[in-house]
Design an enzyme around this catalytic site. Structure first.
Site, PDB file in Angstrom:
ATOM      1  NE  ARG A 107     -27.575 -61.085 -22.576  1.00 56.95           N
ATOM      2  CZ  ARG A 107     -27.606 -61.201 -23.901  1.00 56.95           C
ATOM      3  NH1 ARG A 107     -26.831 -62.056 -24.515  1.00 56.95           N
ATOM      4  NH2 ARG A 107     -28.398 -60.429 -24.615  1.00 56.95           N
ATOM      5  NE  ARG A 135     -32.305 -56.104 -33.357  1.00 54.91           N
ATOM      6  CZ  ARG A 135     -31.431 -56.369 -32.379  1.00 54.91           C
ATOM      7  NH1 ARG A 135     -30.203 -55.875 -32.435  1.00 54.91           N
ATOM      8  NH2 ARG A 135     -31.793 -57.091 -31.351  1.00 54.91           N
ATOM      9  NE  ARG A 140     -33.638 -58.214 -25.928  1.00 56.27           N
ATOM     10  CZ  ARG A 140     -33.714 -57.796 -27.192  1.00 56.27           C
ATOM     11  NH1 ARG A 140     -34.886 -57.405 -27.681  1.00 56.27           N
ATOM     12  NH2 ARG A 140     -32.654 -57.771 -27.945  1.00 56.27           N
TER      13      ARG A 140
HETATM   14  P1  AMP Z   1     -29.083 -61.639 -27.838  1.00 54.07           P
HETATM   15  O1  AMP Z   1     -29.269 -62.131 -29.233  1.00 54.07           O
HETATM   16  O2  AMP Z   1     -27.636 -61.656 -27.407  1.00 54.07           O
HETATM   17  O3  AMP Z   1     -29.748 -60.320 -27.588  1.00 54.07           O
HETATM   18  O4  AMP Z   1     -29.816 -62.695 -26.881  1.00 54.07           O
HETATM   19  C1  AMP Z   1     -31.207 -62.942 -26.993  1.00 54.07           C
HETATM   20  C2  AMP Z   1     -31.730 -63.620 -25.738  1.00 54.07           C
HETATM   21  O5  AMP Z   1     -31.077 -64.886 -25.546  1.00 54.07           O
HETATM   22  C3  AMP Z   1     -31.481 -62.866 -24.430  1.00 54.07           C
HETATM   23  O6  AMP Z   1     -32.463 -61.877 -24.177  1.00 54.07           O
HETATM   24  C4  AMP Z   1     -31.548 -64.017 -23.432  1.00 54.07           C
HETATM   25  O7  AMP Z   1     -32.878 -64.442 -23.210  1.00 54.07           O
HETATM   26  C5  AMP Z   1     -30.821 -65.130 -24.167  1.00 54.07           C
HETATM   27  N1  AMP Z   1     -29.352 -65.083 -23.955  1.00 54.07           N
HETATM   28  C6  AMP Z   1     -28.391 -64.855 -24.894  1.00 54.07           C
HETATM   29  N2  AMP Z   1     -27.173 -64.911 -24.356  1.00 54.07           N
HETATM   30  C7  AMP Z   1     -27.345 -65.175 -23.045  1.00 54.07           C
HETATM   31  C8  AMP Z   1     -26.459 -65.347 -21.932  1.00 54.07           C
HETATM   32  N3  AMP Z   1     -25.118 -65.227 -22.100  1.00 54.07           N
HETATM   33  N4  AMP Z   1     -26.996 -65.606 -20.728  1.00 54.07           N
HETATM   34  C9  AMP Z   1     -28.323 -65.737 -20.542  1.00 54.07           C
HETATM   35  N5  AMP Z   1     -29.225 -65.571 -21.540  1.00 54.07           N
HETATM   36  C10 AMP Z   1     -28.743 -65.301 -22.785  1.00 54.07           C
END
Ligand code: AMP
Length: 221
Positions: free
Chosen positions: A93, A132, A177
């Site tokens: 990310r 969702r 986000r």
């Molecule tokens: P997601 O399920 O991929 O939407 O991730 C949910 C949350 O986890 C994100 O909003 C971040 O707070 C954290 N997160 C997930 N993947 C990453 C990453 N590669 N780098 C930093 N934070 C992450």
């Protein structure tokens, strides 16, 4: 030949849904840092406590933490003989994470075959995310308007009544986000384009059409 791919796109683009399909259809293994962090959060470990607040606000957790998590999973390796490759979902990310992934893959003698950018417009993301919910037992994904459960409060797939909404699936956290995505993650589109790895698919279509577009990228060469 196993193929390792990244699914890149803003929150709500459908990365998790498509990753689950690829797991079922191609024996690929989904590596979702979001899932790993949510697991850490619910396990009540020291790391879980540290990341919970950051995640719930919609901010990114530190590069060191997520790189460490991915390293651990790659370490465990792909034991199955018919292993189809890794799907990186929600990782990398940031540019620092992208560089770290390249180093990790090189050390393992692995290659990154394609980066699939899932394109969705922002208004659609807000609609998708705010309705969702998922099954806490089997992971099935639902939506209040577009995919409700057949029986209210009960999962169609496994019958569980443990239906959950993510703490960060609300409008306030989603704004953060999205901002994190545009500031820190979207530069990866140029980064992977320059490396000749980028393939864009329209993430707005029906789930099957998106899956077909991804399959086309995977089956090319
Ligand atoms: P997601 O399920 O991929 O939407 O991730 C949910 C949350 O986890 C994100 O909003 C971040 O707070 C954290 N997160 C997930 N993947 C990453 C990453 N590669 N780098 C930093 N934070 C992450």
């Amino acid at each position: 030949m196993p193929k390792n791919i990244i699914l890149l796109g803003p929150p709500g683009a459908g990365k998790g849904t498509q990753a689950k399909r690829l797991e079922a259809e191609r024996n690929m293994v989904q590596l979702s840092t979001g899932d790993m962090l949510r697991e850490a959060k619910s396990s009540g470990t020291e790391m879980g406590r540290r990341v919970a607040e950051i995640m719930d606000k919609g901010q990114l957790v530190t590069d060191e933490i997520v790189i460490g998590l991915i390293e651990e999973k790659l370490e465990q390796g792909a034991a199955a003989r018919d292993f189809g490759g890794f799907i990186f979902d929600g990782f990398p990310r940031t540019l620092k994470q992208a560089d770290a992934l390249e180093d990790l893959m090189a050390r393992k003698g692995q290659t990154l075959d394609a980066v699939i950018e899932m394109q969705v417009d922002d208004a659609a993301l807000v609609r998708r995310i705010t309705g969702r919910f998922t099954c806490g037992n089997c992971g099935a994904v639902y939506h209040d308007e577009t995919k409700p459960t057949r029986v209210a409060g009960t999962c169609d797939v496994c019958g569980s009544t443990d239906l959950r909404r993510r703490a960060d699936d609300n409008e306030e956290a989603l704004k953060t986000r999205l901002m994190e995505y545009y500031k820190k993650t979207s530069p990866l589109i140029g980064y992977y384009y320059a490396k000749g790895k980028l393939a864009a698919v329209d993430g707005l279509g029906e789930m099957d059409a998106v899956a077909a577009a991804i399959a086309k990228v995977l089956d090319k060469g």
